[in-house]
Each structure stands twice: as structure tokens, then as C-alpha cells.
Design an enzyme around this catalytic site. Structure first.
Site, PDB file in Angstrom:
ATOM      1  N   CYS A  77       0.832  -1.206   0.000  1.00 25.90           N
ATOM      2  CA  CYS A  77       0.000   0.000   0.000  1.00 25.90           C
ATOM      3  C   CYS A  77       0.865   1.253   0.000  1.00 25.90           C
ATOM      4  CB  CYS A  77      -0.921  -0.015   1.224  1.00 25.90           C
ATOM      5  SG  CYS A  77      -1.979   1.438   1.355  1.00 25.90           S
ATOM      6  N   CYS A  86      -0.495   4.175   2.125  1.00 25.21           N
ATOM      7  CA  CYS A  86      -0.345   4.004   3.578  1.00 25.21           C
ATOM      8  C   CYS A  86       1.117   4.233   3.985  1.00 25.21           C
ATOM      9  CB  CYS A  86      -0.711   2.590   4.017  1.00 25.21           C
ATOM     10  SG  CYS A  86      -2.149   1.872   3.217  1.00 25.21           S
ATOM     11  N   ASP A  87       2.038   3.658   3.237  1.00 24.70           N
ATOM     12  CA  ASP A  87       3.429   3.593   3.698  1.00 24.70           C
ATOM     13  C   ASP A  87       4.405   4.491   2.933  1.00 24.70           C
ATOM     14  OD1 ASP A  87       2.586   1.678   5.523  1.00 24.70           O
ATOM     15  OD2 ASP A  87       2.890   0.042   4.108  1.00 24.70           O
TER      16      ASP A  87
END
Ligand code: NAP
Length: 309
Positions: free
Chosen positions: A136, A139-140
Site C-alpha cells: 500500500c 499508507c506507507d
């Protein structure tokens, strides 16, 4: 929790749209989601091919609007996970759904559980999940500011997320096992213009290694057979999607890959149970096709409830 007439599992674009249609038709409707509203879309940054927006739209805003629209028609959104279900005496008498917050017996069920990113299956992958290996970028990605990272895959996800990662990362190596891409031409052309992306084509990752965090990859050139070490702080894996259908495999007919088989009206093999979106066996997995599926499933669930009255 009172039993809804229609239970929708999954709050991605397909489930949210089914919720809009089912609740607007006047049914007590509940959407159950175990994770994030938006499904896989919530894990992407921008969407540029959803009709109605001439400029790229923030994916999160798009799905939040869908959720708000469903709520406005009275649809209830709850966080819980479905563990399995069984048909009561007959489909018309209800479907007993076991969830992490108890048992629910809706009279119609729409499965819109989407997909989960496929694992690459290379030694070291599991060990470094959350310590350099990610599925992701949204997200990261910010955790890799000014660092060099790699992305694996040649589909829309890999190319779009590689492009997105260049907002943070100093360099993104795009590793793909072929010379040609599966992704849409406009996306490929855009990514090729991005000077922060280095293409490593006809190459595969054969090793993922480091001390406590990911530090390097073994990358094999399929044309020469030679393996090089690529030092990177992150590896983002986009090698396809697996359907989230384990919970229904005993009852619902699926194809060899686990995607749910439906007719064009989203009916599964069980009366009163419909499937919509990426979880369904089909060729084109897009937000636009997911919302189309969701609209049909919502309307067909409504029609089904009229017939069993
Ligand atoms: P995908 O289209 O299935 O592409 C997966 C990629 O991973 C392929 O390039 C494949 O290579 C590669 N791959 C598979 N297994 C591999 C392995 N073991 N090692 C190395 N490479 C491997 O998956 P996706 O990109 O996640 O897209 C899924 C669906 O969502 C598609 O229908 C896509 O169009 C859609 N999507 C659309 C958008 C958009 O329109 N904005 C954005 C994201 C996703 P090969 O090509 O050699 O098979």
C-alpha cells in the site's frame, strides 16, 4: 443489532453503491466492513478515469462521498467481519450470517468483499512486511521520504503507485518480468515521462534481505540470467489481486481462481445472494464497473424481496 432486510458485505465502491440503491428502494440496509470504507480504492491516491471528474479526484474523497450518499438514504455502515453464513430452512426465510459482532439474518445478501493484494512469494517477503515490504503506497509511501524504493508489477496498480511514490522517494525502481505492460497506455506514457522512475524490465525479484529492515533485493535479469543486488529501503508489491471469498466457498459457486460466478444480474447460484464488484468473475475491474455491479445488485436484491413477500 436489528436484522436488516439486505446485508451488504464490503464497503468498497460496489458495496456502497449497492447500499445506495437498496436503501433508496426503501429497504433496511446494512453495509458491513471489516477494514476501511472504500476497500482497495482507499489504498490509492488519485483516480483519473472515474466518469464525472475532468481532473484526477482524491480516491478517499470519492469513496467518502459514496458512503455519505448511502447514509443519507438511511443505510447503516458498521465495522465487523463476516465469518460465514448458512441458509435457513429456505432462502426465503433468511440467511444466517455469523459475524464478529453476532448473528444477523437478512433476507438478501450482497457479497462485495473485493480483493486482497497477491503476495510475491519470494524468500524474505513475509519477514519484512511492515519493515520495508508493503502492499500500500498511500499508507506507507510517506515513510520512505528521500529514500530509494522498488515497485514490482506491470499492471495499472504498479505503474500508478510507482508514479505516486515519486512524491516522496528519491528514486523508484520499477521491476517487471516482461518488456510490455498490462497497464493502460496513458498510464505507461505518463510513468515513462517521470525522471525519478528507473525501469528494470524482464527482471524478477529473487531475494529480499536486510538486517532488521529491508536493505537489498536480488534482481535477476531473465534475458542474461545474471543476478544483481539492488539496495533499496522499500519494496512495494503489486502483482495482482486475490478474491476475498474464503468465507463463502462452501456455499457460493466460484471459478478456479476463487472469483464468484454470477449471471448478468449479479445473481449467484443461491437465490437471494448476489455478488458485485472485483470479487465477481469478470474481465474489467474498475471503479466504474464496480459501481455498475453495485447498482444492479441493489436493484436485483430489491426485486428479489418483492418476489418472496
Ligand atoms: P494486474 O492487472 O493483474 O497486474 C499484475 C501484474 O503483476 C502483471 O503485470 C503481472 O505480470 C505481474 N505479476 C503477477 N505475478 C507476478 C509474479 N509472481 N512476479 C512478478 N510479477 C508478477 O493487477 P493490478 O495492477 O493490481 O490491477 C488489478 C485490476 O485493477 C486490473 O483490472 C486493473 O486494470 C485494475 N486497476 C485499475 C486502475 C485504474 O484504472 N485507475 C488502477 C489500479 C488497478 P504480467 O503482465 O507479465 O502477467
Amino acid at each position: 443489532m436489528a436484522d436488516p432486510a439486505i446485508l451488504i458485505i464490503g464497503a468498497g465502491p460496489a458495496g456502497l453503491t449497492a447500499g445506495i440503491y437498496a436503501s433508496r428502494a426503501g429497504h433496511e440496509t446494512m453495509i458491513m466492513e471489516r477494514e476501511l470504507v472504500g476497500g482497495q480504492v482507499a489504498k490509492t491516491a488519485l483516480v483519473e478515469n472515474y466518469p464525472g471528474f475532468s481532473r484526477p479526484v482524491e480516491a478517499m474523497n470519492l469513496v467518502q462521498e459514496m458512503a455519505e450518499q448511502a447514509r443519507r438514504f438511511g443505510c447503516q455502515l458498521v465495522t465487523a467481519e463476516v465469518q460465514g453464513f448458512a441458509i435457513e430452512q429456505s432462502p426465503a426465510s433468511g440467511i444466517a450470517v455469523m459475524t464478529t459482532t453476532g448473528r444477523i439474518v437478512p433476507r438478501a445478501l450482497i457479497i462485495a468483499t473485493g480483493t486482497t493484494p497477491r503476495r510475491l512469494g519470494v524468500a524474505g517477503e513475509e519477514r519484512f512486511v511492515g519493515r520495508g515490504v508493503s502492499y500500500c503506497a498511500i499508507c506507507d509511501g510517506p515513510l520512505f521520504r528521500d529514500k530509494e524504493v522498488a515497485v514490482v508489477g506491470g499492471g495499472d496498480s504498479a505503474l500508478e503507485e510507482a508514479d505516486y511514490l515519486t512524491r516522496f522517494c528519491s528514486r523508484v525502481f520499477l521491476i517487471h518480468r516482461r518488456d510490455e505492460f498490462r497497464a493502460a497506455k496513458t498510464v505507461v506514457d505518463r510513468v515513462k515521462q517521470n525522471e525519478k522512475i528507473t525501469f528494470l524490465l524482464s527482471r524478477v525479484v529473487t531475494g529480499i534481505d536486510g538486517q532488521t529492515r529491508l536493505e537489498k533485493l536480488d534482481v535477476k535479469d531473465l534475458k542474461t540470467g545474471k543476478t544483481d543486488v539492488l539496495p533499496v529501503a522499500g519494496l512495494f508489491i503489486y502483482v495482482g489481486l486475490l478474491p476475498n471469498t474464503g468465507f463463502c466457498k462452501e456455499i457460493i459457486e466460484r471459478d478456479e481462481a476463487g472469483f464468484i460466478k454470477t449471471d448478468p444480474e449479479m445473481r449467484t447460484n443461491v437465490p437471494g445472494i448476489f455478488a458485485a464488484g472485483d470479487v465477481r468473475q469478470k474481465r474489467v475491474r474498475q471503479i466504474a464497473t464496480a459501481v455498475g455491479d453495485g447498482a444492479i445488485a441493489g436493484m436485483m436484491a430489491h426485486e428479489y424481496l418483492q418476489t418472496i413477500r
